[in-house]
Design an enzyme around this catalytic site. Structure first.
Site, PDB file in Angstrom:
ATOM      1  N   HIS A  30       0.745  -1.212   0.016  1.00 35.15           N
ATOM      2  CA  HIS A  30       0.089   0.095  -0.016  1.00 35.15           C
ATOM      3  C   HIS A  30       0.751   1.284   0.120  1.00 35.15           C
ATOM      4  O   HIS A  30       2.328   1.178   0.047  1.00 35.15           O
ATOM      5  CB  HIS A  30      -1.047  -0.005   1.037  1.00 35.15           C
ATOM      6  CG  HIS A  30      -0.243  -0.445   2.571  1.00 35.15           C
ATOM      7  ND1 HIS A  30       0.624   0.615   3.210  1.00 35.15           N
ATOM      8  CD2 HIS A  30      -0.414  -1.367   3.215  1.00 35.15           C
ATOM      9  CE1 HIS A  30       1.048   0.131   4.287  1.00 35.15           C
ATOM     10  NE2 HIS A  30       0.544  -1.130   4.218  1.00 35.15           N
ATOM     11  N   HIS A  33       3.908   1.459   2.178  1.00 34.74           N
ATOM     12  CA  HIS A  33       5.399   0.407   1.465  1.00 34.74           C
ATOM     13  C   HIS A  33       5.941   1.523   0.444  1.00 34.74           C
ATOM     14  O   HIS A  33       7.072   1.488   0.452  1.00 34.74           O
ATOM     15  CB  HIS A  33       4.776  -0.798   1.144  1.00 34.74           C
ATOM     16  CG  HIS A  33       4.353  -1.676   1.936  1.00 34.74           C
ATOM     17  ND1 HIS A  33       3.047  -2.152   1.849  1.00 34.74           N
ATOM     18  CD2 HIS A  33       4.894  -2.374   2.931  1.00 34.74           C
ATOM     19  CE1 HIS A  33       2.610  -3.020   2.812  1.00 34.74           C
ATOM     20  NE2 HIS A  33       3.786  -3.289   3.370  1.00 34.74           N
ATOM     21  N   GLY A 144       9.302   0.932   8.709  1.00 34.37           N
ATOM     22  CA  GLY A 144       8.325   1.805   9.195  1.00 34.37           C
ATOM     23  C   GLY A 144       8.128   1.863  10.562  1.00 34.37           C
ATOM     24  O   GLY A 144       8.501   0.880  11.529  1.00 34.37           O
ATOM     25  N   GLN A 150       9.229  -3.385  16.575  1.00 32.92           N
ATOM     26  CA  GLN A 150      10.121  -4.030  15.386  1.00 32.92           C
ATOM     27  C   GLN A 150      11.293  -3.376  14.996  1.00 32.92           C
ATOM     28  O   GLN A 150      12.320  -3.825  15.066  1.00 32.92           O
ATOM     29  CB  GLN A 150       9.120  -4.413  14.249  1.00 32.92           C
ATOM     30  CG  GLN A 150       9.955  -4.972  13.205  1.00 32.92           C
ATOM     31  CD  GLN A 150       8.984  -5.298  11.945  1.00 32.92           C
ATOM     32  OE1 GLN A 150       8.621  -6.473  12.095  1.00 32.92           O
ATOM     33  NE2 GLN A 150       8.821  -4.683  10.970  1.00 32.92           N
ATOM     34  N   SER A 182      -2.088  -0.325   6.641  1.00 30.97           N
ATOM     35  CA  SER A 182      -1.684  -1.644   7.044  1.00 30.97           C
ATOM     36  C   SER A 182      -2.619  -2.467   6.089  1.00 30.97           C
ATOM     37  O   SER A 182      -3.584  -2.244   5.743  1.00 30.97           O
ATOM     38  CB  SER A 182      -2.185  -1.879   8.426  1.00 30.97           C
ATOM     39  OG  SER A 182      -1.971  -3.334   8.718  1.00 30.97           O
TER      40      SER A 182
HETATM   41  O1  PAF Z   1       7.141  -5.533   9.079  1.00 32.10           O
HETATM   42  C1  PAF Z   1       7.126  -6.638   8.136  1.00 32.10           C
HETATM   43  O2  PAF Z   1       6.598  -6.573   6.981  1.00 32.10           O
HETATM   44  C2  PAF Z   1       7.732  -7.992   8.540  1.00 32.10           C
HETATM   45  O3  PAF Z   1       7.706  -8.095   9.701  1.00 32.10           O
HETATM   46  C3  PAF Z   1       9.027  -7.957   7.958  1.00 32.10           C
HETATM   47  C4  PAF Z   1       9.928  -7.024   8.365  1.00 32.10           C
HETATM   48  C5  PAF Z   1       8.953  -7.968   6.349  1.00 32.10           C
HETATM   49  C6  PAF Z   1       9.851  -9.112   8.261  1.00 32.10           C
HETATM   50  O4  PAF Z   1       8.872 -10.439   7.740  1.00 32.10           O
END
Ligand code: PAF
Length: 280
Positions: A30, A33, A144, A150, A182
């Protein structure tokens, strides 16, 4: 754009490249990204993206099977963004044998918030990201801020393993009504989609309460926000005000020093779990 599915082809395409900027994704791309791809282009050349729905980071009750897979339209979007190589391995390529060596983030960071409600999630994420980095060997990689925890865990992993990859944080992209973009928004019914921006509105009201009254009773603010969400039919996993530096609970000293804070949330709306956060 070259689409490669094996590590060998990928290495062939990237031989001699020292300034690669990398954006790992699970596809179903989306506008959020695509903003990562644009930021990548500012931090390196060529830009490489990956699409791999990583089973290792999904729990047994998670949505691995129904996670949206939209490969052709993803490719069209990446091509339009000028991405040089798309790495799209299948599971056999990424995990040709059982992945017995795994990255295990420290419990204080990996077992709280998302880690508490999705056990093993960050082990799966960091393990695949380390593997992807080893394949792509990027100078910079873009993540992001929507996945705040993460981002922090990956940044620390790079530091502790002395990886030569700079981690760049990208701002969350939101719909006009505030909902963070998302892939999982696609699961929402029309009525749920209309309700979904409330999550961000709650983060904003917590943030402004912290600013207004100095945030003396942070736990009370978290509880009140959760209760308000519950009253509207949500099932919150957490609303948590944390220090931006390490996601621990701010103590009186931290508050007195004015340590920067962030409020993070995860909540279920029907069968969809949404996450969001806001720096205070
Ligand atoms: O954020 C994500 O889309 C996933 O956790 C990632 C970093 C691509 C790892 O699979």
């Amino acid at each position: 754009m070259k689409i490669v599915t094996t590590v060998e082809e990928l290495r062939g395409q990237l031989r001699g490249q020292l300034r690669t900027a990398f954006v790992p994704t699970m596809g179903n791309l989306h506008a959020g990204h695509l903003s990562l791809m644009r930021l990548a282009a500012k931090h390196g050349d060529p830009v490489v993206a990956s699409i791999f729905v990583n089973r290792l980071q999904f729990g047994p009750k998670d949505d691995f099977e129904r996670y949206p897979r939209t490969f052709q339209s993803d490719c069209d979007k990446l091509e339009a963004e000028g991405v040089y190589v798309l790495f799209a391995p299948d599971e056999r390529e990424m995990y040709p044998e059982p992945q017995e060596y795994r990255v295990d983030p420290p419990k204080a960071l990996g077992d709280v918030l998302e880690g508490e409600f999705r056990p093993g999630f960050f082990i799966g994420v960091t393990t695949v990201v380390l593997k992807l980095f080893s394949c792509v060997q990027p100078r910079a990689a873009i993540f992001g801020k929507k996945d705040y925890q993460q981002l922090m865990i990956i940044r620390r992993m790079c530091r502790q393993f002395s990886l030569p990859t700079e981690i760049i944080a990208a701002e969350t992209v939101r719909a006009a009504d505030g909902l963070a973009l998302s892939s999982r928004n696609g699961y929402l019914s029309e009525a749920e989609r209309a309700e979904a921006p409330t999550l961000y509105a709650e983060l904003q009201s917590v943030a402004s309460a912290v600013c207004q009254d100095g945030g003396r009773d942070l736990a009370g603010l978290e509880r009140a926000a959760s209760d308000r969400l519950r009253g509207r039919g949500w099932r919150p996993d957490y609303v948590a005000i944390r220090k931006r530096s390490d996601l621990t609970v701010p103590g009186a000293d931290d508050r007195a020093r004015g340590d920067p804070l962030v409020v993070l949330t995860a909540a279920w709306l029907g069968a969809t779990r949404l996450i969001d956060n806001l720096e205070i």
